[in-house]
Design a protein around this motif. Sequence first.
Motif, PDB file in Angstrom:
ATOM      1  N   ILE A 366       1.072  -1.296   0.078  1.00  0.00           N
ATOM      2  CA  ILE A 366      -0.035  -0.087  -0.004  1.00  0.00           C
ATOM      3  C   ILE A 366       0.770   1.236  -0.020  1.00  0.00           C
ATOM      4  O   ILE A 366       2.117   1.044   0.411  1.00  0.00           O
ATOM      5  N   ARG A 367       0.327   2.319  -0.135  1.00  0.00           N
ATOM      6  CA  ARG A 367       0.934   3.540  -0.204  1.00  0.00           C
ATOM      7  C   ARG A 367       0.009   4.371   0.799  1.00  0.00           C
ATOM      8  O   ARG A 367      -1.280   4.240   0.853  1.00  0.00           O
ATOM      9  N   LYS A 380      -3.576   4.007  -1.729  1.00  0.00           N
ATOM     10  CA  LYS A 380      -3.725   3.011  -2.718  1.00  0.00           C
ATOM     11  C   LYS A 380      -3.473   1.820  -2.109  1.00  0.00           C
ATOM     12  O   LYS A 380      -2.445   1.572  -1.188  1.00  0.00           O
ATOM     13  N   THR A 383      -9.236  -1.611  -0.094  1.00  0.00           N
ATOM     14  CA  THR A 383     -10.366  -1.011  -0.256  1.00  0.00           C
ATOM     15  C   THR A 383     -11.251  -1.391   1.119  1.00  0.00           C
ATOM     16  O   THR A 383     -10.678  -2.000   2.182  1.00  0.00           O
TER      17      THR A 383
END
Length: 421
Positions: A366-367, A380, A383
Amino acid sequence: MKRNKLIIIIIIGLLLIGGIGYFIFRKDGNKVELITEKPHYGDIATSVTATGKIQPVDTVAVGTQVSGTIQKVFVDFNSVVKKGQLLAQIDQSLLLAQVEQITANLQLAKNNLSYQESNFNRQSELYKAGGISRADFETARNLFQVARDNVNSVAAQLKSVQKSLSFTNIFSPIDGTVLSRKVSEGQTVAASLNTPTLFSIAKDLTKMQVQASVDEADVGNVKVGESATFTVDAFPDDVFKGTVIEVRLQPTISSNVVTYTTIINAPNDDLKLKPGMTANIIIYTNEVKNTLLISAKAIAFQPDSALAKQFKIRKLSLAKYKGEHKGNGGKYASSTQSNVKAPDTIDHKKAIVWKRAGDSIIPKHIRIGLDDDINVQIIKGITEQDEIITGVNASKQNKGTKASDSSPFMPKRGGGGGGKR
């Protein structure tokens, strides 16, 4: 002989029963439960903390330009005053006497001027007729000019004394509230060297400001326009809001600690804030509204060897993490390796979380954005539907007892591990 065989059979039976019981209870006691959560939307901010003092936006120190004894004081602490209102009065007797004396001197000077003017006119006519010498004429003209200048000088003295007399009445220069009264009736004030302060008046107590002392390590993140909140000890349940309006360049050094004064405006319509209160301030240097968040614990979580006994831990792809494609094309390979760790050379804007999918634990690259040590902003990679692991609970269950928590990474062995041999 039969007796020995019977004893051996009993011992073997007991050992078998104990072994079976040990494995049954050990299996039940080694359950490891994953603590998971789903990403959610919310607000996040990074902040700087500081302490400071609450002060009025504009405070005027009212003093006196003349020396004397305070004869009257017309206001007190907390008095609401208007511009031009009489605050105090200094004894005028000495200045009134000077006014009378200089007024008399002025009248003498005017009488002398009248005489010298008449004499000059007379000497001028005689000089034109040749009745006196030029020296006598110039003497008369000089005396007339001196008398005229003397009148102007004494008039200026009278004006100065009258101005000083007006200074004995102390008026308020602004509309406001008296914060301090430093004189009393009968007290003598001396204005020969500097102007003594008689009153301190705050212009508008509904508009306050906080003078925050921001550490030099944090001041680089503080900018004009950033929002701030603060609390005061008098109202611990109230959170007051403000905005940074100035970061002063003049440093303050105390015990080798360098701080910078940062001014924060503080509306005070309900007049709860009092001058001099100590404020505990939070300045929000970065804010993001309605963004995807995950607990900071999820970033710190790493699978342990105990989990490999119950779950399939998929291998961490370093190639994908570094943006490369090696081996199996960046796909995760099934593995039961323990103590899987991310490399030390991680970009601070990248991180790894572990997602639960059935009986599998899958790493997700992830970022991240802002991190307030409680939540982390997700840019990002995951989700809202993802089930992200934040920790583990190991439970030990014995017959007749409740499950108890233990180390999340080293689950304890279950009870009933076998009888005596």
